[in-house]
Every structure is written in structure tokens, then in C-alpha cells.
Design an enzyme around this catalytic site. Structure first.
Site, PDB file in Angstrom:
ATOM      1  N   GLU A   1       7.228 -12.409  -9.393  1.00 39.21           N
ATOM      2  CA  GLU A   1       6.648 -11.199  -9.968  1.00 39.21           C
ATOM      3  C   GLU A   1       5.134 -11.277  -9.876  1.00 39.21           C
ATOM      4  O   GLU A   1       4.535 -12.319 -10.139  1.00 39.21           O
ATOM      5  CB  GLU A   1       7.080 -11.065 -11.438  1.00 39.21           C
ATOM      6  CG  GLU A   1       6.562  -9.807 -12.116  1.00 39.21           C
ATOM      7  CD  GLU A   1       7.016  -9.675 -13.566  1.00 39.21           C
ATOM      8  OE1 GLU A   1       7.006  -8.540 -14.074  1.00 39.21           O
ATOM      9  OE2 GLU A   1       7.374 -10.697 -14.185  1.00 39.21           O
TER      10      GLU A   1
ATOM     11  N   LYS B   1      10.392  -1.640 -11.802  1.00 37.55           N
ATOM     12  CA  LYS B   1      10.885  -2.251 -13.035  1.00 37.55           C
ATOM     13  C   LYS B   1      11.278  -1.184 -14.058  1.00 37.55           C
ATOM     14  O   LYS B   1      10.453  -0.354 -14.458  1.00 37.55           O
ATOM     15  CB  LYS B   1       9.802  -3.165 -13.614  1.00 37.55           C
ATOM     16  CG  LYS B   1      10.229  -4.038 -14.784  1.00 37.55           C
ATOM     17  CD  LYS B   1       9.083  -4.972 -15.141  1.00 37.55           C
ATOM     18  CE  LYS B   1       9.468  -6.002 -16.193  1.00 37.55           C
ATOM     19  NZ  LYS B   1       8.337  -6.926 -16.472  1.00 37.55           N
TER      20      LYS B   1
ATOM     21  N   CYS C   1      12.141  -9.543 -14.111  1.00 38.17           N
ATOM     22  CA  CYS C   1      11.790 -10.208 -15.368  1.00 38.17           C
ATOM     23  C   CYS C   1      12.553  -9.681 -16.587  1.00 38.17           C
ATOM     24  O   CYS C   1      13.700 -10.037 -16.805  1.00 38.17           O
ATOM     25  CB  CYS C   1      10.276 -10.120 -15.581  1.00 38.17           C
ATOM     26  SG  CYS C   1       9.621 -11.352 -16.740  1.00 38.17           S
TER      27      CYS C   1
END
Length: 274
Positions: free
Chosen positions: A44, A113, A154
Site C-alpha cells: 500500500e 479502497k 488494508c
């Protein structure tokens, strides 16, 4: 077996110099390919420090300088490349975006995301991605000759429903570029990976930046690969390194045959009565 393939998790050290970060990423992709990796994944925010104060300044369009370099790296090294994530700017909004490339250098997947990292653990960590970033509105499945791959970033790993949807769409591997911190990392990083793998009987791989103790946000590291039995089959420490794992899509089928939870869905049992 012929369908077994090697994945490389590139746990690279990220600096404040975007050009240097991109150059390093390209170099490490080449190293991973030379070691037999057919699928390479970056962490990331591989091209900039992680933090709300950096996202806007380091943002770029997709395609742009960072993704152009990744496309070339995928093509030159004949690999599928999961490009970690970068801050993307689009029509005045900022996203945490992962792009995926095939061995011809074409973008075959783009994921923004969906679940933004907004947490407040009193006395330990407070972080709010939504101060700067806009959440994505869809999921991304990448089809490869090896298997279908679901992409998350994440904090997405905390949402079991997302992994279940990817499972239902036929994915046998989930890849999460991520940067857990020194509070949530030791507590939940491995636990969440093993949970998602075990719940869905598939492979899970995570790719973190290497730890930088001088950074404003210190990443936990420990990039890992988990098999469908919930076992850790590869794991880094906190330093810069490439971690390799062998992914066997047929093992997913074997585990699902041995413990057939997917064939025992009882929606009638889940109705709330009374």
C-alpha cells in the site's frame, strides 16, 4: 503441479522521494521475476509515505507516472503485477487506488479502497483517511490463467463480507496491500488474514511497506501468505525483503471437499425470529 504458481510479496522501504520509490519498485519486481514469481505484489502506498498529509501532494492520475512504470515492469518481466496502491486524483477527489497489470503491461483491474481507515484508539492511535480520501464504490476481481484473484486494501481486510463476496465470485486468492500500524499490527494483522483464509477456504496474501521507525506513521511490516487451511506459509519480519509463496489453486478445492462448509448454506437458520 502445473497449476502451482509463485507469488512474490515485495515489502519495500518507502521514502519521501517518489521517483526513488518508483525506481526501487521496478527493480524489486525484476528481482522477484528472476526468482520465478509469476505474480508480484507491491505494498500500500508504495510510491509515497502513508499519511493524510501526503495523499494530495503525491497524488496523480491513472494512468500516470507511477502506473506507466508498473505497466512497463510487468511487460518487461512477463509477470502479473498487483501495484500495491497509490494516491489517485480524479476530478478533484482523492482515492487509495490499486492497479493490476498483465504480462503484456495492460491494466486488467483497478480497485479503489472501499473501507477507509478511520479509527480512534485513545492514547494509542487516531487516524482518519476520510479527511482526504473518497471511498471506492465497487470490488475488483482479476482473472488470470492460474485463478481468479480478489483485491482489497488494508482496512478492507476487517470486513468479512467483502471476502465472502470474492469467494462467491470464484476467487481462490485474495491480495491485500496494507500498512497496519504498531498498535493494530501485532494485535490483528495475522489474525485477520488467517480468519479470512479459514472462513472462505482460500489463499490470502498481504503486502506491507517495510518498517521505518522515523516515519510519522510506522508500518508493522510482516507481509504474509496464508493457505486455505489457515496456515501461515510465508512471512516477513519488519525489514525490506521479498517474500515468496507457492499458491496451489487445486489445494483450495481439496480443502473445500474435506470440510464442505460451502455446501451447507442454511439461510433458513439465519432468519431472525420473534
Amino acid at each position: 503441479m502445473a497449476n502451482v504458481f509463485r507469488i512474490a510479496l515485495v515489502q519495500m522501504a518507502v521514502s519521501a522521494n517518489k521517483v526513488e520509490n518508483i525506481t526501487k519498485a521496478v527493480k524489486l519486481v525484476k528481482e522477484a521475476a528472476a526468482s520465478g514469481a509469476k505474480l508480484v505484489a507491491l505494498p500500500e502506498c508504495f510510491n509515497c509515505p502513508y499519511g493524510t498529509s501526503y495523499f494530495a501532494d503525491y497524488s496523480e492520475k491513472v494512468p500516470g507516472a507511477s502506473t506507466d512504470a508498473l505497466a512497463k515492469a510487468a511487460s518487461e518481466n512477463n509477470v502479473f503485477l498487483i501495484g500495491g496502491s497509490i494516491p489517485e486524483e480524479d476530478q478533484g477527489k482523492f482515492y487509495n487506488t490499486c492497479t493490476v497489470f498483465n504480462p503484456e503491461g495492460n491494466i486488467i483491474g483497478k480497485y479503489r479502497k472501499a473501507h477507509l481507515f478511520d479509527i480512534d484508539v485513545p492514547g494509542r492511535i487516531k487516524f482518519k483517511e476520510s479527511d482526504v480520501l473518497t471511498p471506492g464504490s465497487g470490488f475488483t476481481v482479476v482473472d488470470t490463467p492460474y485463478c481468479k484473484i480478489g483485491i482489497g486494501i488494508c482496512y478492507d481486510m476487517r470486513f468479512a463480507e467483502m471476502a465472502q463476496i470474492y469467494n462467491q465470485k470464484g476467487c481462490k486468492l485474495l491480495v491485500y496491500p496494507g500498512a497496519f500500524n504498531m498498535t493494530t499490527g501485532p494485535a490483528h494483522w495475522e489474525l485477520l488474514q488467517r480468519g479470512r483464509a479459514l472462513d472462505n477456504q482460500l489463499y490470502v496474501a498481504t503486502v506491507s511497506p517495510a518498517r521505518d521507525e522515523s516515519a510519522s506513521y510506522i508500518a508493522w511490516g510482516h507481509s504474509s501468505a496464508i493457505n486455505p487451511w489457515g496456515e501461515v506459509i510465508a512471512k516477513a519480519d519488519s525489514s525490506e525483503k521479498i517474500v515468496y509463496a507457492e499458491i496451489d489453486p487445486t489445494y483450495v478445492d481439496e480443502v473445500r471437499t474435506q470440510i464442505p462448509i460451502g455446501s451447507q448454506k442454511r439461510s433458513d437458520m439465519y432468519e431472525v425470529k420473534g
